[in-house]
Design a protein around this motif. Sequence first.
Motif, PDB file in Angstrom:
ATOM      1  N   GLN A   1       0.841  -1.047   0.545  1.00 19.39           N
ATOM      2  CA  GLN A   1       0.075  -0.077  -0.042  1.00 19.39           C
ATOM      3  C   GLN A   1       0.579   1.456  -0.226  1.00 19.39           C
ATOM      4  O   GLN A   1       1.186   1.915  -1.309  1.00 19.39           O
ATOM      5  CB  GLN A   1      -0.492   0.119   1.274  1.00 19.39           C
ATOM      6  N   GLU A   2       1.543   1.779   0.998  1.00 20.98           N
ATOM      7  CA  GLU A   2       2.763   2.540   0.846  1.00 20.98           C
ATOM      8  C   GLU A   2       2.855   2.341  -0.013  1.00 20.98           C
ATOM      9  O   GLU A   2       3.524   3.956  -0.981  1.00 20.98           O
ATOM     10  CB  GLU A   2       3.822   1.883   2.024  1.00 20.98           C
ATOM     11  N   ARG A   3       4.273   1.696  -0.553  1.00 22.47           N
ATOM     12  CA  ARG A   3       5.207   1.785  -1.961  1.00 22.47           C
ATOM     13  C   ARG A   3       4.429   2.353  -3.624  1.00 22.47           C
ATOM     14  O   ARG A   3       5.098   2.906  -4.313  1.00 22.47           O
ATOM     15  CB  ARG A   3       6.437   0.577  -1.750  1.00 22.47           C
ATOM     16  N   TYR A   4       3.295   1.595  -3.162  1.00 22.77           N
ATOM     17  CA  TYR A   4       2.679   1.314  -4.508  1.00 22.77           C
ATOM     18  C   TYR A   4       1.245   2.580  -4.599  1.00 22.77           C
ATOM     19  O   TYR A   4       1.359   2.705  -5.483  1.00 22.77           O
ATOM     20  CB  TYR A   4       1.556   0.335  -5.276  1.00 22.77           C
ATOM     21  N   GLY A   5       1.136   3.488  -3.232  1.00 16.90           N
ATOM     22  CA  GLY A   5       0.755   4.406  -3.416  1.00 16.90           C
ATOM     23  C   GLY A   5      -0.882   3.875  -3.773  1.00 16.90           C
ATOM     24  O   GLY A   5      -2.067   4.641  -4.034  1.00 16.90           O
ATOM     25  N   ILE A   6      -1.531   2.738  -3.197  1.00 16.24           N
ATOM     26  CA  ILE A   6      -2.937   2.172  -3.940  1.00 16.24           C
ATOM     27  C   ILE A   6      -3.462   2.341  -1.915  1.00 16.24           C
ATOM     28  O   ILE A   6      -3.310   1.915  -1.244  1.00 16.24           O
ATOM     29  CB  ILE A   6      -3.167   0.715  -3.842  1.00 16.24           C
ATOM     30  N   ALA A   7      -5.245   1.667  -2.006  1.00 15.58           N
ATOM     31  CA  ALA A   7      -5.949   1.593  -1.207  1.00 15.58           C
ATOM     32  C   ALA A   7      -5.442   0.728  -0.372  1.00 15.58           C
ATOM     33  O   ALA A   7      -4.628  -0.757  -1.082  1.00 15.58           O
ATOM     34  CB  ALA A   7      -7.347   1.364  -1.764  1.00 15.58           C
TER      35      ALA A   7
ATOM     36  N   ASP B   1      -7.715  -1.887   0.702  1.00 21.01           N
ATOM     37  CA  ASP B   1      -7.658  -3.307   0.376  1.00 21.01           C
ATOM     38  C   ASP B   1      -7.185  -4.075  -1.584  1.00 21.01           C
ATOM     39  O   ASP B   1      -7.914  -4.914  -1.462  1.00 21.01           O
ATOM     40  CB  ASP B   1     -10.274  -3.703  -0.282  1.00 21.01           C
ATOM     41  N   ALA B   2      -7.034  -2.778  -2.483  1.00 18.97           N
ATOM     42  CA  ALA B   2      -6.325  -3.525  -3.364  1.00 18.97           C
ATOM     43  C   ALA B   2      -4.695  -4.100  -3.049  1.00 18.97           C
ATOM     44  O   ALA B   2      -4.684  -5.120  -3.433  1.00 18.97           O
ATOM     45  CB  ALA B   2      -6.017  -2.207  -4.338  1.00 18.97           C
ATOM     46  N   ALA B   3      -4.117  -3.545  -1.857  1.00 12.73           N
ATOM     47  CA  ALA B   3      -3.293  -4.388  -1.599  1.00 12.73           C
ATOM     48  C   ALA B   3      -3.496  -5.684  -1.063  1.00 12.73           C
ATOM     49  O   ALA B   3      -2.722  -6.672  -1.411  1.00 12.73           O
ATOM     50  CB  ALA B   3      -2.034  -3.231  -0.765  1.00 12.73           C
ATOM     51  N   ASP B   4      -4.480  -5.884   0.145  1.00 16.40           N
ATOM     52  CA  ASP B   4      -4.852  -7.240   0.217  1.00 16.40           C
ATOM     53  C   ASP B   4      -5.038  -7.982  -0.908  1.00 16.40           C
ATOM     54  O   ASP B   4      -4.942  -9.357  -0.424  1.00 16.40           O
ATOM     55  CB  ASP B   4      -6.368  -6.946   1.107  1.00 16.40           C
ATOM     56  N   LYS B   5      -5.755  -7.676  -1.977  1.00 13.13           N
ATOM     57  CA  LYS B   5      -6.810  -8.286  -3.377  1.00 13.13           C
ATOM     58  C   LYS B   5      -5.065  -8.934  -3.331  1.00 13.13           C
ATOM     59  O   LYS B   5      -5.365  -9.970  -4.121  1.00 13.13           O
ATOM     60  CB  LYS B   5      -7.186  -7.399  -3.626  1.00 13.13           C
ATOM     61  N   GLN B   6      -4.255  -8.010  -3.914  1.00 13.75           N
ATOM     62  CA  GLN B   6      -3.008  -8.278  -4.903  1.00 13.75           C
ATOM     63  C   GLN B   6      -1.883  -9.724  -3.896  1.00 13.75           C
ATOM     64  O   GLN B   6      -1.533 -10.556  -4.586  1.00 13.75           O
ATOM     65  CB  GLN B   6      -1.903  -6.927  -4.753  1.00 13.75           C
ATOM     66  N   VAL B   7      -2.315  -9.436  -2.647  1.00 13.86           N
ATOM     67  CA  VAL B   7      -1.564 -10.888  -1.552  1.00 13.86           C
ATOM     68  C   VAL B   7      -2.745 -12.054  -1.681  1.00 13.86           C
ATOM     69  O   VAL B   7      -1.721 -12.824  -1.626  1.00 13.86           O
ATOM     70  CB  VAL B   7      -1.198  -9.846   0.024  1.00 13.86           C
TER      71      VAL B   7
END
Length: 77
Positions: free
Chosen positions: A44-50, A52-58
């Motif tokens: 979330q921090e490095r890519y500047g995304i929400a 929930d989007a980071a959780d989805k990527q994981v």
Amino acid sequence: MNWDRIEGNWKQDTGRAKVQWGKLTSDDLDVIAGRREQLAGKIQERYGIARDAADKQVSEWVKKADDSWFGQGKNSS
């Protein structure tokens, strides 16, 4: 795949995480130390995304994990 298995093999999995998320540094991966919430937070921090989007990527990354990630499935006995 079970996150516990990824966490338990984190040292081996950092290379795959680095390929998936190239903006994560080796220091980031050391700090994450296999903790899923920490990984999502750094993404979330490095890519500047929400979050929930980071959780989805994981979650998607975890779905790709199989025995080949852990050196099994060949001659594991």
